[in-house]
Design a protein around this motif. Structure first.
Motif, PDB file in Angstrom:
ATOM      1  N   ASP A 198       2.817  18.156  70.262  1.00  0.00           N
ATOM      2  CA  ASP A 198       3.900  17.320  70.789  1.00  0.00           C
ATOM      3  C   ASP A 198       3.455  15.870  70.953  1.00  0.00           C
ATOM      4  OD1 ASP A 198       5.559  19.501  70.892  1.00  0.00           O
ATOM      5  OD2 ASP A 198       5.223  19.903  73.027  1.00  0.00           O
ATOM      6  N   MET A 199       2.163  15.660  71.210  1.00  0.00           N
ATOM      7  CA  MET A 199       1.627  14.304  71.354  1.00  0.00           C
ATOM      8  C   MET A 199       1.477  13.622  69.998  1.00  0.00           C
ATOM      9  SD  MET A 199      -1.273  14.935  74.297  1.00  0.00           S
ATOM     10  CE  MET A 199      -1.945  13.268  74.197  1.00  0.00           C
ATOM     11  N   GLY A 200       1.632  14.384  68.907  1.00  0.00           N
ATOM     12  CA  GLY A 200       1.563  13.785  67.586  1.00  0.00           C
ATOM     13  C   GLY A 200       0.339  14.145  66.776  1.00  0.00           C
ATOM     14  N   VAL A 201      -0.513  15.037  67.296  1.00  0.00           N
ATOM     15  CA  VAL A 201      -1.699  15.450  66.539  1.00  0.00           C
ATOM     16  C   VAL A 201      -1.275  16.518  65.534  1.00  0.00           C
ATOM     17  CG1 VAL A 201      -4.015  16.430  66.661  1.00  0.00           C
ATOM     18  CG2 VAL A 201      -3.165  14.994  68.531  1.00  0.00           C
ATOM     19  N   PRO A 202      -1.543  16.330  64.246  1.00  0.00           N
ATOM     20  CA  PRO A 202      -1.123  17.319  63.240  1.00  0.00           C
ATOM     21  C   PRO A 202      -1.751  18.682  63.484  1.00  0.00           C
ATOM     22  CG  PRO A 202      -1.747  15.245  62.199  1.00  0.00           C
ATOM     23  CD  PRO A 202      -2.151  15.138  63.627  1.00  0.00           C
ATOM     24  N   MET A 203      -0.993  19.745  63.250  1.00  0.00           N
ATOM     25  CA  MET A 203      -1.459  21.100  63.471  1.00  0.00           C
ATOM     26  C   MET A 203      -2.691  21.428  62.623  1.00  0.00           C
ATOM     27  SD  MET A 203       0.219  23.188  65.608  1.00  0.00           S
ATOM     28  CE  MET A 203       1.818  23.684  66.302  1.00  0.00           C
ATOM     29  N   TYR A 204      -2.737  20.944  61.380  1.00  0.00           N
ATOM     30  CA  TYR A 204      -3.862  21.290  60.514  1.00  0.00           C
ATOM     31  C   TYR A 204      -5.176  20.710  61.063  1.00  0.00           C
ATOM     32  CZ  TYR A 204      -3.931  16.553  58.547  1.00  0.00           C
ATOM     33  OH  TYR A 204      -4.036  15.199  58.381  1.00  0.00           O
ATOM     34  N   MET A 205      -5.089  19.571  61.757  1.00  0.00           N
ATOM     35  CA  MET A 205      -6.286  18.989  62.369  1.00  0.00           C
ATOM     36  C   MET A 205      -6.760  19.858  63.537  1.00  0.00           C
ATOM     37  SD  MET A 205      -5.333  14.921  62.253  1.00  0.00           S
ATOM     38  CE  MET A 205      -6.825  14.431  63.112  1.00  0.00           C
ATOM     39  N   LEU A 206      -5.808  20.386  64.296  1.00  0.00           N
ATOM     40  CA  LEU A 206      -6.175  21.264  65.404  1.00  0.00           C
ATOM     41  C   LEU A 206      -6.810  22.548  64.886  1.00  0.00           C
ATOM     42  CD1 LEU A 206      -2.979  20.907  67.643  1.00  0.00           C
ATOM     43  CD2 LEU A 206      -5.185  19.765  67.929  1.00  0.00           C
ATOM     44  N   ALA A 207      -6.328  23.039  63.753  1.00  0.00           N
ATOM     45  CA  ALA A 207      -6.854  24.281  63.182  1.00  0.00           C
ATOM     46  C   ALA A 207      -8.336  24.170  62.858  1.00  0.00           C
ATOM     47  CB  ALA A 207      -6.062  24.664  61.938  1.00  0.00           C
ATOM     48  N   THR A 208      -8.790  22.997  62.465  1.00  0.00           N
ATOM     49  CA  THR A 208     -10.188  22.829  62.055  1.00  0.00           C
ATOM     50  C   THR A 208     -11.065  22.225  63.145  1.00  0.00           C
ATOM     51  OG1 THR A 208      -9.586  20.679  61.083  1.00  0.00           O
ATOM     52  CG2 THR A 208      -9.604  22.589  59.620  1.00  0.00           C
ATOM     53  N   SER A 209     -10.480  21.832  64.277  1.00  0.00           N
ATOM     54  CA  SER A 209     -11.281  21.168  65.315  1.00  0.00           C
ATOM     55  C   SER A 209     -11.360  21.959  66.621  1.00  0.00           C
ATOM     56  CB  SER A 209     -10.724  19.772  65.596  1.00  0.00           C
ATOM     57  OG  SER A 209      -9.394  19.850  66.081  1.00  0.00           O
ATOM     58  N   LEU A 210     -10.256  22.553  67.057  1.00  0.00           N
ATOM     59  CA  LEU A 210     -10.253  23.265  68.336  1.00  0.00           C
ATOM     60  C   LEU A 210     -11.149  24.509  68.277  1.00  0.00           C
ATOM     61  CD1 LEU A 210      -6.614  23.350  69.803  1.00  0.00           C
ATOM     62  CD2 LEU A 210      -8.662  22.405  70.866  1.00  0.00           C
ATOM     63  N   GLN A 211     -11.999  24.664  69.262  1.00  0.00           N
ATOM     64  CA  GLN A 211     -12.866  25.835  69.336  1.00  0.00           C
ATOM     65  C   GLN A 211     -12.547  26.710  70.547  1.00  0.00           C
ATOM     66  OE1 GLN A 211     -14.909  26.694  67.080  1.00  0.00           O
ATOM     67  NE2 GLN A 211     -15.279  24.859  65.862  1.00  0.00           N
TER      68      GLN A 211
END
Length: 571
Positions: free
Chosen positions: A431-444
């Motif tokens: 919702d803040m504007g961070v693309p989902m694909y970036m979260l998929a590869t960064s969030l642990q």
């Protein structure tokens, strides 16, 4: 009435078989070397428990032993003994007796000199009791709180201001000896706050008074009310010691300053905001002497701690700690940072403000006044070859995106976010504007947490849950858990100032970004992500962890219900 007499403590303990002759000989040598009382030497050496020694002394003297943890003291009666006598002779007036005598407790009822001095000071008959010294000292701090002294200083300050308002700057000036009434008034408030374990101090101007409140264990409690006339001097003094603009009264201001309270360094974060009746001030109290932050002391459930340890051993990725304001997120971040700190890693923090100071860590303070923003600092930090970056808070889209990119490019990023639970964190970032694909590869790993008040161990007792409490447990954990529930409930005693609670403990919920969760984010499939995330945390939510503390007798059902259902927007 029983009067004190000399008792040979060593012989008494030998006769009771509680110590050996060798132990007594060693204790006597230590007494001779240090000058301390033999009883205190034996207690500090671990040879006898303090309460047991006090009970034995009471039995020898034919007097009563009083457990102060189960006694309610009338402060007005206790103050019939001047504070200097109470502290010097380790004594406390417990109650008035119908025959005109006073019931007096002493930590050392064998001290004849002290007994004579106390009799002269009170000018009445004394009914003597024995007390445990550690219980007494804590109660003396509460009985003789500086309320009367602060009221006197407030009257003195008001009198000095009344004739000539031009005296205001002089009275509030930051003199080298800090002997002005307003300086002593604030010093007393700070001391009371530290003694009360307050996390925040609120100075709230109203039409006819300045109301001072402390936030203790997450709950605001009234402390003092002063005349409204002194509010301007108090705020001016706080601005001066915080290096804020004393002429600015229309705009909010933030700052910080350091004070020493009873030899303990304290860091105060100050926020000033204009209100209808004057400037309102809130101070966040940080004890800079306590740097013993560690994962072991966080009280995490075993599965959460295991996930955290796996997460911080990874060379890159993002670990987020979420929850409302005041839920202990920063403390948890620093516990993670402490676990990561060694000579092989470069650790950098970007914060506003820096709340804890850690040796071996590069800490950077954000300053928006000179356009030193989170985003700007973070870009420069990435060029300093860090291994671990602690980002104080994901405040906006730009900061979040840079943090996520740092996690994608070989850095371990630790940060916080205001969300309701672990499951909703990824969608909040989206919702803040961070693309989902970036979260998929960064969030642990995502950790959600809250702080619940702990039941006072001195006065809590077993109790029956109310129908509403049992219904909540039924909803959280099912029929079996609700039927077998045997909670403890708050009572209130001198140790907890009658609240029934003393201290706080954290409850946790964690979400590890497994392959199914990452795949759902990569496909931008929010529904699939939420379903998989909810399945992972099922039975391990914040409410379930609160129930764990209820079963252990750490907190009450009421407190668990109050906190576990709180959202980030509620705080």
């Amino acid at each position: 009435m029983a009067t004190p007499r000399k008792v040979r403590i060593g012989e008494m303990l030998l006769g009771a078989g509680l110590i050996s002759e060798q132990q007594l000989s060693q204790a006597l040598e230590e007494q001779k070397r240090s000058g301390r009382r033999l009883g205190r030497v034996l207690i500090e050496s671990g040879l006898i428990e303090e309460t047991r020694l006090a009970r034995l002394l009471a039995e020898q003297l034919g007097i009563e032993f009083v457990d102060l943890r189960s006694l309610t003291i009338d402060a007005s009666v206790a103050r019939r003994l001047p504070e200097r006598h109470a502290r010097r002779y380790r004594a406390l007036v417990l109650a008035a007796v119908p025959n005109g005598a006073l019931r007096l407790g002493m930590a050392d009822p064998t001290d004849l000199t002290a007994y004579d001095e106390l009799t002269r000071a009170l000018r009445c008959e004394i009914e003597l009791c024995a007390l445990a010294e550690s219980q007494l000292l804590g109660l003396l701090d509460r009985i003789y709180q500086s309320g009367d002294g602060l009221a006197g200083l407030a009257r003195e300050l008001k009198a000095d201001l009344a004739p000539d308002t031009t005296m205001l700057a002089q009275l509030a000036s930051n003199g080298p000896d800090d002997t002005t009434p307003v300086a002593r008034l604030l010093a007393g408030v700070f001391e009371d706050a530290v003694r009360s374990r307050a996390s925040d101090i609120h100075f709230e101007p109203q039409s006819d008074q300045l109301h001072v409140r402390f936030r203790i264990d997450g709950v605001l409690r009234s402390h003092m009310r002063f005349d409204a006339e002194i509010a301007s001097a108090v705020v001016l003094r706080l601005k001066l010691i915080s290096n804020l603009d004393i002429a600015e009264k229309r705009m909010p201001q933030d700052g910080r300053f350091e004070v020493s309270v009873r030899g303990t360094p304290m860091d105060m974060r100050i926020s000033i905001m204009p209100s209808h009746w004057g400037e309102s001030v809130v101070l966040r109290v940080l004890d800079t002497s306590d740097q013993t932050l560690s994962l072991e002391r966080m009280g995490m459930p075993a599965h959460v701690e295991a996930q955290v340890r796996r997460g911080i051993e990874r060379p890159s990725g993002m670990l987020l700690v979420t929850g409302p304001t005041g839920s202990g997120k920063t403390t948890s971040l620093y516990a993670l940072l402490t676990a990561l700190r060694n000579d092989e890693r470069k650790l950098v923090t970007v914060e506003d403000p820096i709340e804890y100071r850690l040796a071996g860590v590069t800490q950077i303070q954000v300053n928006d006044k000179i356009e030193l923003s989170f985003a700007r600092v973070l870009r420069s930090v990435l060029r300093h070859d860090p291994d671990v970056i602690l980002l104080g808070e994901m405040r906006d889209t730009q900061t979040a995106e840079i943090g996520v990119r740092a996690a994608m490019t070989g850095h371990l990023v630790l940060s916080t976010l205001h969300t309701n639970d672990a499951v909703s964190t990824a969608t909040r970032l989206a919702d803040m504007g961070v693309p989902m694909y970036m979260l998929a590869t960064s969030l642990q790993l995502i950790i959600a947490q809250r702080l619940v008040r702990k039941l006072c161990e001195h006065c809590s007792k077993p109790g029956e849950p109310t129908p509403q409490e049992r219904a909540w447990v039924l909803e959280v954990a099912g029929i079996e858990a609700a039927a077998s529930l045997r909670p403890r409930t708050p009572v209130g005693c001198p140790e907890c100032n009658g609240t029934g609670y003393l201290g706080r403990s954290a409850i946790y919920e964690s979400l590890e970004l497994t392959r199914p969760l990452a795949d759902a984010l990569a496909r931008d499939n929010t529904q699939a992500y939420l379903e998989a995330a909810r399945a992972q945390v099922e039975g391990r939510t914040l409410a379930h962890d609160a129930l764990r503390l209820i079963r252990k007798g750490v907190t009450s059902v009421y407190e668990a219900m109050r906190i576990a259902t709180q959202t980030a927007e509620d705080a």
